[in-house]
Design a protein around this motif. Structure first.
Motif, mmCIF file in Angstrom:
data_model
loop_
_atom_site.group_PDB
_atom_site.id
_atom_site.type_symbol
_atom_site.label_atom_id
_atom_site.label_comp_id
_atom_site.label_asym_id
_atom_site.label_seq_id
_atom_site.Cartn_x
_atom_site.Cartn_y
_atom_site.Cartn_z
ATOM 1 N N LEU A 58 -3.254 -39.666 43.090
ATOM 2 C CA LEU A 58 -2.972 -39.836 41.670
ATOM 3 C C LEU A 58 -3.776 -40.994 41.086
ATOM 4 O O LEU A 58 -4.037 -41.033 39.894
ATOM 5 N N ASP A 117 -6.890 -39.493 39.708
ATOM 6 C CA ASP A 117 -6.680 -38.359 38.817
ATOM 7 C C ASP A 117 -6.799 -38.805 37.362
ATOM 8 O O ASP A 117 -6.893 -39.992 37.059
ATOM 9 N N CYS A 153 -2.539 -36.516 33.735
ATOM 10 C CA CYS A 153 -1.763 -36.006 34.869
ATOM 11 C C CYS A 153 -0.780 -37.060 35.373
ATOM 12 O O CYS A 153 0.353 -36.740 35.740
ATOM 13 N N THR A 154 -1.193 -38.309 35.369
ATOM 14 C CA THR A 154 -0.307 -39.395 35.779
ATOM 15 C C THR A 154 0.869 -39.523 34.816
ATOM 16 O O THR A 154 2.014 -39.699 35.241
ATOM 17 N N GLY A 161 8.136 -36.499 34.390
ATOM 18 C CA GLY A 161 9.017 -35.744 35.286
ATOM 19 C C GLY A 161 9.874 -36.656 36.141
ATOM 20 O O GLY A 161 11.056 -36.390 36.382
ATOM 21 N N LEU A 162 9.292 -37.750 36.599
ATOM 22 C CA LEU A 162 10.037 -38.710 37.414
ATOM 23 C C LEU A 162 11.163 -39.349 36.613
ATOM 24 O O LEU A 162 12.293 -39.492 37.106
ATOM 25 N N MET A 185 -1.300 -38.896 47.434
ATOM 26 C CA MET A 185 -1.347 -37.758 46.516
ATOM 27 C C MET A 185 -2.540 -37.864 45.570
ATOM 28 O O MET A 185 -2.688 -37.052 44.672
ATOM 29 N N ILE A 189 2.280 -41.916 46.053
ATOM 30 C CA ILE A 189 1.721 -41.080 44.987
ATOM 31 C C ILE A 189 0.326 -41.506 44.582
ATOM 32 O O ILE A 189 -0.504 -40.673 44.245
ATOM 33 N N LEU A 217 2.136 -37.140 32.917
ATOM 34 C CA LEU A 217 3.021 -35.989 33.146
ATOM 35 C C LEU A 217 3.893 -36.205 34.375
ATOM 36 O O LEU A 217 5.078 -35.870 34.379
ATOM 37 N N PHE A 218 3.308 -36.743 35.428
ATOM 38 C CA PHE A 218 4.055 -37.001 36.652
ATOM 39 C C PHE A 218 5.193 -37.978 36.389
ATOM 40 O O PHE A 218 6.325 -37.758 36.826
ATOM 41 N N PHE A 219 4.915 -39.047 35.666
ATOM 42 C CA PHE A 219 5.947 -40.058 35.420
ATOM 43 C C PHE A 219 6.997 -39.573 34.427
ATOM 44 O O PHE A 219 8.156 -39.998 34.503
#
Length: 121
Positions: free
Chosen positions: A71, A74, A78-79, A85-86, A69, A65, A81-83
């Motif tokens: 990240l 980024d 955004c990071t 979701g994870l 990806m 990631i 938000l990604f975590f």
């Protein structure tokens, strides 16, 4: 008067290109995958194998990631938000594993079958 010649301290040193960084990361991921495959067939305690596989998978996940990806470059939002979701996906998987665990696979007892027959009609 002539301008003084400027010399750089980094002359002769080349920074590795992104291509070489990606190749190095791919090699690291391949080695980790090889360790995971060998670890599965080792005659050691199951909880240790599972723990090691989870840790190695997490390391591989972070490499993928952050580098493949992009990240790493980024925005922090955004990071985050990604975590989020994870973490939600991890808790969902944990809940599903416990919901449909070994108890769900056992056959129903006679009392539970009688209750099911009464409920159906």
């Amino acid at each position: 008067m002539s301008a003084p010649a400027t010399t750089s301290d980094t002359s002769g040193h080349h920074e590795p290109s992104k291509f070489h960084v990606y190749i190095q990361i791919a090699m690291i991921l391949a080695v980790i995958t090889g360790v995971e495959v060998v670890l599965v067939y080792m005659p050691i305690v199951k909880w240790l194998v599972v723990t090691a596989l989870v840790v190695l998978s997490a390391v591989k996940f972070m490499f993928v990631i952050f580098f493949f990806m992009h990240l790493r470059w980024d925005k922090v939002f955004c990071t985050i938000l990604f975590f989020i979701g994870l973490i939600l996906a991890g808790f969902t998987m944990f809940a599903l594993l416990h919901l449909f665990g070994s108890e769900a696979g056992k056959p129903l007892s006679a009392a539970a079958l009688d209750f099911a027959r009464l409920a159906i009609g």
